[in-house]
Design an enzyme around this catalytic site. Sequence first.
Site, PDB file in Angstrom:
ATOM      1  N   ASN A 147       1.234  -0.934   0.076  1.00  0.00           N
ATOM      2  CA  ASN A 147       0.212   0.244  -0.089  1.00  0.00           C
ATOM      3  C   ASN A 147       1.094   1.079   0.425  1.00  0.00           C
ATOM      4  O   ASN A 147       0.099   2.788  -0.717  1.00  0.00           O
ATOM      5  CB  ASN A 147      -1.092   0.083   1.088  1.00  0.00           C
ATOM      6  N   GLU A 245       5.217  -4.210  12.091  1.00  0.00           N
ATOM      7  CA  GLU A 245       4.033  -3.113  12.113  1.00  0.00           C
ATOM      8  C   GLU A 245       2.803  -3.662  11.618  1.00  0.00           C
ATOM      9  O   GLU A 245       2.496  -3.828   9.803  1.00  0.00           O
ATOM     10  CB  GLU A 245       4.453  -1.991  11.160  1.00  0.00           C
ATOM     11  N   CYS A 279      -2.552   1.542   7.063  1.00  0.00           N
ATOM     12  CA  CYS A 279      -2.645   0.804   8.156  1.00  0.00           C
ATOM     13  C   CYS A 279      -3.705   1.270   8.626  1.00  0.00           C
ATOM     14  O   CYS A 279      -4.613   0.896   9.899  1.00  0.00           O
ATOM     15  CB  CYS A 279      -1.290   0.288   8.972  1.00  0.00           C
TER      16      CYS A 279
END
Length: 475
Positions: A147, A245, A279
């Site tokens: 992304n 992450e 995210c």
Amino acid sequence: MENFINGMWTKPRSEQYADVFNPCTGEVIETFACSNIKDVNEALHVANLAFKNWKKTPVAQRAVLQHKAATLMRQNAERLANSLASELGRPLAGCFTEISRSADLLDFYAEEGLRMKGEIPLHNLEGEKALIVREAIGVVVAITPFNYPITLLVMKLGAALMAGCTVVAKPSEDTPISTLILAEIFMEAGYPPGVFNVLTGWGYEIGNALIEHPITAKIAFTGGTSTGKRIGATAAMHNKRITLELGGQSPAIVCEDADITTAVTAIVRHAFANSGQFCYRVNRVYVHKTKYQAFLAQAVALAQKLKLGNPHSNADMGPIVNQKIYQNSEAQVLDALEKGATVLTGGQRLRGEEYDKGWYFPPTIISDTNHSMKIMTEETFGPVVGIMPFETNEEAIALANDSEYGLAAYVFSEQVGTGLRIAESLEAGSVWINNISRSYHDVPFGGVKQSGIGREKGHYGIEAYTELKTIYLNY
Ligand code: NAD
């Protein structure tokens, strides 16, 4: 494209390549090398050889190279942004922003690296001292998602290189091109061969080999929670350091005394940026019951102004990157509808000549939601947001914390004290009060609970690529 290993384009041993698609048209725009265990071995060996000299390179020299790489990124912004737009489908303006922010992050890490320090405790013992120093941990495997391919790599790469580590990057199968171009730019900046290598391939095929290899000292991973937990488990078996992450399901709380226009503007912008493939996007919103209707009306009006289209048009949002990611949005809308929610805008894939070849999903706002619905509990990673009313701030905090995730959270209240008290109660790595900006480069970013382990950015980000050593000195 081939792998970029030891400063050279390198054919994969399998001699096999897979396609990279343009998410707007479905056309093949490039190919990437399908690496295997032999390629992994080669990349890690050259990174290890390069590490022997790189860790001895003066930090100031590393900083000069990193500033040069940042400058070259800006000079190559058009090439990088176009490659990002083609492989990801994000409107071009957002791709340019990703490149410039990433170049800024490289510059930041270069300066922050110069401020790394050791310690000498003042024991006041004659002829004795203890020196606490930091050493580069070694070869880092950086695994990134689709992304924000450049930003999420640079969050690891810029810190690792300043700490004296060398890097083998493994980009997403959906968006490998921009990362390969970045490797070429770093080479042009003058980095020694082997310091930054890029290996492409299927994560499930080469992931374990990259993690388990004796040379790998640390795995820096950004991606889905289930992938991250698998990586974490394998890393633990081999005593490797990790930064994870992972996914998010970030709540926003709009209090009774919030400025509704401020809240709507920030939340709508953030929920639908990058078509929701973000995210720490706002995934669910809790609005005080006295402001609920006004919030819904303004949010719907603003969301309906967002235009979808291909990256080279004037669109605000592009398509979702692939069918797998798209299906999540559709499934969460259907699940919410089945359980009694109302879709106020969007909710169905866009159709028509301009849209048929891509997975275009419009900004979707769902009201009358509750926590039996996936939209309020599972990560969406698409442009769908769920909204529900609350009566007391305590109830809003409990709802916001009723999640396995803990990446980010947002509070809107005209009373700074109320905003701060709520922020302190929220289980999240970062909390924004009264606006939502991109995360700053000089402060830590990361998650709690199932959203991850460790922090990136700031001096914390660089320290994560070092290990402390204590030297006992008698003289
Ligand atoms: P993903 O987990 O499917 O893939 C991420 C990377 O992991 C890819 O490069 C993939 O090839 C690799 N991979 C897959 N299986 C592997 C394995 N077994 N071993 C090693 N590597 C493997 O994620 P995605 O769909 O590309 O990205 C979306 C996810 O990323 C979302 O869940 C999102 O929340 C998360 N994300 C988190 C952050 C953050 O900072 N917390 C930022 C961006 C994205």
